[in-house]
Design an enzyme around this catalytic site. Structure first.
Site, PDB file in Angstrom:
ATOM      1  N   GLN A 540       0.819  -1.209   0.000  1.00  0.00           N
ATOM      2  CA  GLN A 540       0.000   0.000   0.000  1.00  0.00           C
ATOM      3  C   GLN A 540       0.854   1.260   0.000  1.00  0.00           C
ATOM      4  O   GLN A 540       0.488   2.266  -0.595  1.00  0.00           O
ATOM      5  CB  GLN A 540      -0.924   0.010   1.234  1.00  0.00           C
ATOM      6  CG  GLN A 540      -1.957  -1.093   1.231  1.00  0.00           C
ATOM      7  CD  GLN A 540      -2.825  -1.045   2.473  1.00  0.00           C
ATOM      8  OE1 GLN A 540      -3.170   0.033   2.943  1.00  0.00           O
ATOM      9  NE2 GLN A 540      -3.152  -2.208   3.011  1.00  0.00           N
ATOM     10  N   CYS A 541       1.990   1.217   0.669  1.00  0.00           N
ATOM     11  CA  CYS A 541       2.872   2.382   0.725  1.00  0.00           C
ATOM     12  C   CYS A 541       3.848   2.350  -0.459  1.00  0.00           C
ATOM     13  O   CYS A 541       4.163   1.288  -0.991  1.00  0.00           O
ATOM     14  CB  CYS A 541       3.672   2.396   2.031  1.00  0.00           C
ATOM     15  SG  CYS A 541       2.634   2.570   3.494  1.00  0.00           S
TER      16      CYS A 541
END
Length: 684
Positions: A540-541
């Site tokens: 996600q990052c």
């Protein structure tokens, strides 16, 4: 003064009075126009004989405008400034020779009769200076050149105008003299014939000198006349050699606050030795101004404290940019940079780095759009935030970043908007419908009001709406995306149409014009979905090597600056090596360069081998962001169209025909080499 013997007449020396605006203007001219040139520049000064204090000659910012008129109740002085490039040149210059050179020009005006036509030439001065623009310090030395002629001897006592017989007649004649002629004039006064008449200096002759008062506007407050009379007397004796040995009367015209001239002074003088000023090689000159310690030497003024802090910061920020124009890039257009308005989608690692680089290049209009808060992991990578911002817990990235940019450069116009960017495939619930519509209106207006759009968000789908709006509203769009050790920086092809020549044909290179270049989504054969769904934290990052974001951000800003300097701006073509020919130094050297070098379509870089490649791709007719089908649908249905895409990304696939590709499954597609030409640089 005693009337029993002749006394050598003394003169009150000039005192320079320099307005701060004079130095501000000098700095501007040095940076923007003169640069490395240290050629002399003509300037003007002025002085007043109304309620005069000292013997002041003033200069301000109007000194550099030869057409400027002196202030009311003031008179012009003609000057020159020699602004040197280094303090060493300032110190090493032969001061005596410079004074002699300026003095010879004064004598030339005297002997040629130029001073008769323009008497202000007799009030000559020059300035030797060095401007230390980094420290805002200015070293300067004024000089008022005057030929060293035989002395003038005072005969009798100095008289006031009011004490002369028939003084009212003198005063009446003087009041009839036009203001512009009061700097130098002749007062003809024949008491026996009752003739009192003020005449211009051009009427000078050697007859009836006993009836003449040689008048001048006298800025002195002392019993001594101003230095100006010294040149005046030398000029008269040069023009009329018969005056040598004859008593001459000089009238120093002085006004009080109420413009009365009763206190004007009259000196009766005589010069007994002749001096031929036409033999300038034998004439010596005086006139250097003493410094504040009463010694021969220059003065220094520091403007750092007196300048407005915001203006001082602006000048300092622009110093490096303007120095580029001196030698490296003389044609650099800084004006277009300062006027270009930039909108940054994303105020994270990329957004902060891009914003700082924009400030460095002199961009003043920067707007950031982001919905996130400053977290504890942010400050070490995102250089516009601090640990205190994270501790506060409620500081939004967009507004905090805008505030920091303003703190760094007070003259910048910055703003931050806390907004969610609606994305394809991210369904919007009923509770957020009204807010999303409002956010859409704000985003659309921001894109419309700015010139350049930067795509700096941390997901693919969040770039879709800005890409669409940038294309629909014909804006410059710069995109930067990161991988772990790789990056992509590109300029989107423009939808702006403008008549002009296509890019030139060059052997070994293929050219794609700016309106045919692809966008970030043109290489896709699927619509963006929800990239955060069913992903672990590291997925996600944006997990990257720390240096990647700074490299990509720098390239993004440099690409924009190069684009703005190109004559065709975003319509500028991109070049790449044709298929089968390979990359070679010989081929790359053929790529046409703009003011700042070549102008690629995209830059793909890898830190694993420290290599950049510069691929260029054409627009994809079925692109889900910039194709005609998508743009026409948006222009026709507006928000209704957008909400269909937010509901499901498949809508874009059906609209553009991409869904047809999926029906082909694993069928083999044969391409003709000529129809599908791909450069080596496209393979990454």
């Amino acid at each position: 003064m005693s009337t029993e013997k002749e006394i050598i007449l003394q003169f009150a020396p000039w005192e320079s009075f320099v307005s701060p605006t004079f130095w501000h203007k000098l700095a501007e001219l040095k940076l923007d126009h003169d640069r490395l040139s240290d050629s002399k520049r003509s300037i003007t000064g002025h002085y007043t004989n109304r309620n005069a204090s000292g013997c002041l000659l003033e200069v301000d910012y109007t000194a550099y405008n030869r057409m400027a008129k002196p202030p009311k109740f003031s008179h012009s002085a003609i000057g020159t400034i020699y602004n040197k490039n280094t303090i060493e040149e300032f110190k090493a210059l032969d001061k005596l020779q410079l004074l002699a050179d300026e003095g010879k020009e004064l004598l030339a005006d005297m002997c040629s009769g130029g001073a008769l036509r323009d008497p202000s030439l007799l009030t000559r001065f020059f300035v030797l200076s060095f401007a230390d623009l980094k420290c805002h310090s200015y070293y300067y030395w004024f000089a008022f050149p005057c030929p060293l002629t035989p002395t003038l001897k005072l005969q009798g006592a100095v008289q006031k105008l009011r004490d002369l017989p028939n003084s009212s007649s003198y005063i009446m004649a003087l009041k009839a003299l036009p203001t512009e002629s009061q700097n130098f004039f002749i007062l003809y006064a024949n008491v026996e014939k009752n003739i009192f008449e003020a005449r211009s200096l051009s009427s000078l002759d050697d007859k009836n000198v006993e009836f003449c008062y040689f008048g001048f506007a006298d800025p002195s407050e002392y019993e001594h006349p101003a230095w100006i009379m010294r040149n005046y007397a030398a000029f008269l004796l040069q023009q009329c050699p018969s005056f040598v040995g004859k008593p001459l009367k000089f009238l120093g015209l002085r006004h009080n606050q109420q413009m009365n001239i009763d206190d004007s002074l009259v000196w009766k003088v005589i010069q007994t030795e002749a001096c031929d000023l036409s033999q300038s090689e034998n004439i010596k000159f005086v006139g250097w101004e003493l410094n504040k310690n009463g010694k021969m030497g220059p003065r220094m003024v520091c403007m750092r404290d007196s300048m407005d802090p915001a203006k001082l910061a602006e000048n300092s920020v622009n110093l490096n940019l303007k120095l580029m124009k001196w030698r490296l890039v003389p044609d650099l257009n800084l004006e277009i940079i300062s006027q270009t308005k930039c909108l940054l989608f994303g105020a994270g690692t990329l957004g902060c780095a891009v914003a700082r680089n924009l400030l460095s290049w002199g961009f003043k209009h920067i707007t950031l759009l982001d919905s996130g808060k400053v977290g504890f992991s942010n400050p070490v990578r995102q250089n516009l935030y601090t640990h205190a911002d994270a501790v506060a817990g409620n500081r939004m990235k967009a507004t905090t970043a805008a505030q920091r940019l303003k703190e760094i450069n007070p003259s910048a116009e910055t703003a931050g908007y806390v907004l969610e960017i609606p994305m394809p495939g991210h369904t919007i619930g009923e509770s957020l419908l009204a807010q999303t519509k409002e956010h859409l209106k704000v985003i659309e207006k921001l894109v419309q009001d700015h010139d350049v759009i930067f795509l700096l968000t941390d997901s693919r789908e969040s770039r879709w709406l800005p890409t669409l709006l940038g294309a629909a509203k014909e804006k410059i769009v710069i995109n930067a995306a990161l991988g772990f050790d790789s990056y992509l920086v590109m300029r989107h092809g423009t939808t702006r149409k403008e008549a002009g020549d296509d890019g030139q044909e060059i052997e070994g290179l293929k050219c794609i014009n700016g309106d045919q270049l692809g966008c970030y989504f043109c290489n896709d054969v699927t619509a963006p979905g929800n990239s955060l769904k069913d992903r672990t934290l590291d997925q996600q990052c944006t997990v990257t090597r720390p240096g990647v974001s700074n490299i990509a951000a720098s390239y993004a800003v440099e690409l924009l600056v190069a684009l703005l300097q190109h004559p065709r701006k975003e319509l500028a073509p991109a070049y790449y090596a044709q298929s089968g020919r390979g990359r070679s130094e010989e081929t790359e050297e053929k790529v046409p360069e703009g003011l700042l070098g070549i102008l690629p379509h995209s830059i793909r870089g890898m830190l694993c081998n420290y290599e950049n490649i510069l691929p260029a791709t054409q627009k994809f007719a079925q692109c889900i962001a910039c194709s005609a089908a998508v743009l026409n649908e948006y222009k026709k249905e507006g928000h209704a169209f957008l909400f269909k895409t937010f509901e499901t990304a498949k809508f874009l696939e059906d609209l553009t025909g991409i869904s047809e590709f999926k029906r082909l499954n694993s069928e083999i597609i044969d391409f003709d080499d000529e129809e599908f030409d791909m450069s080596d640089s496209d393979e990454d």
